[in-house]
Design a protein around this motif. Structure first.
Motif, short mmCIF file in Angstrom:
data_model
loop_
_atom_site.label_atom_id
_atom_site.label_comp_id
_atom_site.label_asym_id
_atom_site.label_seq_id
_atom_site.Cartn_x
_atom_site.Cartn_y
_atom_site.Cartn_z
N GLU A 76 -9.05 0.92 1.33
CA GLU A 76 -9.33 1.57 -0.10
C GLU A 76 -8.44 0.61 -1.04
O GLU A 76 -8.90 0.46 -2.16
CB GLU A 76 -8.96 2.99 -0.19
CG GLU A 76 -8.81 3.83 -1.47
CD GLU A 76 -8.48 5.12 -1.34
OE1 GLU A 76 -9.17 6.41 -1.70
OE2 GLU A 76 -7.50 5.39 -0.82
N ARG A 77 -7.45 0.54 -0.71
CA ARG A 77 -6.55 -0.37 -1.75
C ARG A 77 -7.15 -2.03 -1.95
O ARG A 77 -7.21 -2.28 -3.03
CB ARG A 77 -5.11 -0.77 -0.71
CG ARG A 77 -4.23 0.45 -0.85
CD ARG A 77 -2.83 0.02 -0.25
NE ARG A 77 -2.01 1.16 -0.02
CZ ARG A 77 -1.85 1.40 1.42
NH1 ARG A 77 -2.28 0.71 2.28
NH2 ARG A 77 -1.25 2.57 1.52
N LEU A 78 -7.80 -2.54 -0.83
CA LEU A 78 -8.39 -3.75 -1.07
C LEU A 78 -9.61 -3.52 -1.75
O LEU A 78 -10.31 -4.66 -2.29
CB LEU A 78 -8.21 -4.34 0.31
CG LEU A 78 -7.11 -4.59 0.97
CD1 LEU A 78 -7.39 -5.25 2.36
CD2 LEU A 78 -6.45 -5.98 0.19
N PHE A 106 3.21 -10.08 -1.83
CA PHE A 106 3.22 -9.84 -3.37
C PHE A 106 1.85 -9.07 -3.45
O PHE A 106 1.98 -8.19 -4.36
CB PHE A 106 3.12 -11.07 -4.30
CG PHE A 106 4.46 -11.49 -4.65
CD1 PHE A 106 4.93 -11.06 -5.69
CD2 PHE A 106 5.37 -12.35 -3.94
CE1 PHE A 106 6.19 -11.28 -6.50
CE2 PHE A 106 6.49 -12.68 -4.52
CZ PHE A 106 7.02 -12.32 -5.70
N ALA A 107 0.78 -9.32 -2.93
CA ALA A 107 -0.55 -8.51 -3.30
C ALA A 107 -0.11 -6.97 -2.80
O ALA A 107 -0.69 -6.39 -3.61
CB ALA A 107 -1.49 -9.24 -2.54
N ARG A 132 0.18 -1.51 -3.90
CA ARG A 132 0.98 -0.14 -3.26
C ARG A 132 1.89 0.34 -4.54
O ARG A 132 2.43 1.46 -4.37
CB ARG A 132 1.68 -0.36 -2.31
CG ARG A 132 0.90 -0.68 -1.00
CD ARG A 132 1.85 -1.31 0.21
NE ARG A 132 1.14 -1.64 1.45
CZ ARG A 132 1.11 -0.91 2.51
NH1 ARG A 132 1.91 0.38 2.55
NH2 ARG A 132 0.36 -1.18 3.44
N GLY A 133 2.08 -0.44 -5.72
CA GLY A 133 2.90 -0.11 -6.63
C GLY A 133 4.34 0.00 -6.12
O GLY A 133 5.20 0.71 -6.78
N ALA A 134 4.77 -0.83 -5.28
CA ALA A 134 5.96 -0.87 -4.81
C ALA A 134 6.84 -2.26 -5.01
O ALA A 134 6.40 -2.92 -5.26
CB ALA A 134 5.95 -0.97 -3.08
#
Length: 282
Positions: free
Chosen positions: A27-29, A168-169, A174-176
Motif C-alpha cells: 500500500e505504501r509503495l 530515506f524512501a 512512513r512519515g518517520a
C-alpha cells in the motif's frame, strides 16, 4: 521499482502477521501484492534444488488453498485498496523465492525458525534468502514501534548508497524520522603505526556526508539524525531497534558462487533486532 511486493505464505498463524506487514508495505509503495505459496517436491520427485516454473502456477483465482485464502483475507483487511494475486509454485522455498525476487519491489518473509532469545538460524528461510535474494528483502520480526524512527546501519562505503536511498524512501513513506547509526570498523593496525580503522573511518565519513547531503535534498520531508555509538556499536544498533519501526542494512552483492556475503552487521540484525529488518543488496 514497479514490481509487486512478494510475500511467502506457509499457512501458519504467525505468517498472517507477515502477510499483514507485506500488504501495508504494498500500500505504501503503490504496487500489487503477490501471495506466494511454495510446495516441496513429492518424495522421489525432482530434487528440491530445482524449482518448477509451470507446475502449480495458478495466477490470481485458480488456487483453492486454504492457506492462500486466509492470507488473502488478512491482506485485504490490512490494505483494502491493494490489488492481490496468488500463486502456488513447486520447489525448495529459498530457491523459488530468491528467483522470484528479481522482479519484486520487495520480498517479505517472517523470522520463523528462531531459537533462544529470538535468534535466527542460518538454515531458516529468512537466513537462506539473505544470501540469495536479488532485490530488497524484508524480514518481519520483533515488536516494531509504529511511531518510532527508521534506522539505517552505516557500516562501510560499499553498503551505503543503495541502503541509504531505501531508508530515506521508507522514512518518507512512513512519515518517520531517519536515524543513521554509524558503526565504526574494528581497529586494525597498518605498518608504521597508521591506524587502518582511522583511515577507513575517514573514507566513510566523506562518503556518508556526500550521500546523506544529496538524499536530504531529495527527501526534504525526512528529518535526519546521526548517531555514533561508542564501544560495542552493534549492540547499540540492536538496542536502538527496540524503539524503531524498521532497520535498514546494506549487504554486499552476490558472490560468483551464487551466495551472498552477509557481514557481521547483517547477521546481528537478522538474529537480534527487535523490529523488522530490510536487507538491501548493494
Amino acid at each position: 521499482m514497479s514490481g509487486p511486493v512478494v510475500v511467502g505464505v506457509d499457512g501458519s498463524r504467525s505468517n498472517l502477521t507477515v502477510v499483514e506487514a507485506a500488504a501495508r508495505q504494498a500500500e505504501r509503495l503503490g504496487v500489487g501484492l503477490e501471495l506466494m505459496q511454495v510446495i516441496g517436491w513429492p518424495s522421489g520427485g525432482t530434487p528440491s534444488a530445482v524449482p518448477s516454473w509451470d507446475a502449480g502456477r495458478t495466477g490470481g483465482r485458480a488456487s483453492s488453498s486454504g492457506a492462500l485464502a486466509a492470507a488473502e483475507r488478512c491482506a485485504h483487511s490490512a490494505a483494502p485498496g491493494v490489488r492481490i494475486s496468488r500463486e502456488v509454485l513447486v520447489g525448495e522455498p529459498g530457491n523459488v523465492l530468491s528467483a522470484e525476487s528479481y522482479r519484486a519491489s520487495l520480498t517479505v518473509v517472517g523470522s520463523n525458525g528462531t531459537r533462544g532469545h529470538g535468534t535466527l538460524r542460518d538454515d531458516s528461510l529468512a537466513g537462506r534468502l539473505s544470501a540469495r535474494a536479488t532485490g530488497p528483502l524484508l524480514v518481519v520480526r520483533g515488536r516494531p514501534n509504529p511511531a518510532g524512527p527508521v534506522l539505517l546501519a552505516v557500516h562501510g562505503t560499499s553498503t551505503l548508497r543503495e541502503a541509504a536511498e531505501f531508508a530515506f524512501a521508507e522514512a518518507s513513506l512512513r512519515g518517520a524520522d531517519l536515524v543513521a547509526v554509524h558503526l565504526r570498523p574494528a581497529v586494525a593496525t597498518r605498518p608504521y603505526g597508521e591506524s587502518g580503522a582511522a583511515a577507513a573511518a575517514d573514507d566513510e565519513d566523506f562518503a556518508l556526508a556526500e550521500t546523506l547531503s544529496e538524499l536530504r535534498k531529495r527527501y526534504p520531508d525526512v528529518t535526519l539524525r546521526c548517531r555514533r555509538p561508542q564501544g560495542r556499536s552493534r549492540r547499540a544498533l540492536v538496542e536502538a531497534s527496540g524503539d524503531s519501526q524498521l532497520l535498514v542494512v546494506g549487504v554486499r552483492g552476490r558472490s560468483r558462487f551464487g551466495g551472498g556475503l552477509l557481514d557481521p552487521v547483517g547477521r546481528t540484525a537478522l538474529r537480534q533486532a527487535d523490529c523488522p529488518v530490510a536487507l538491501v543488496r548493494c
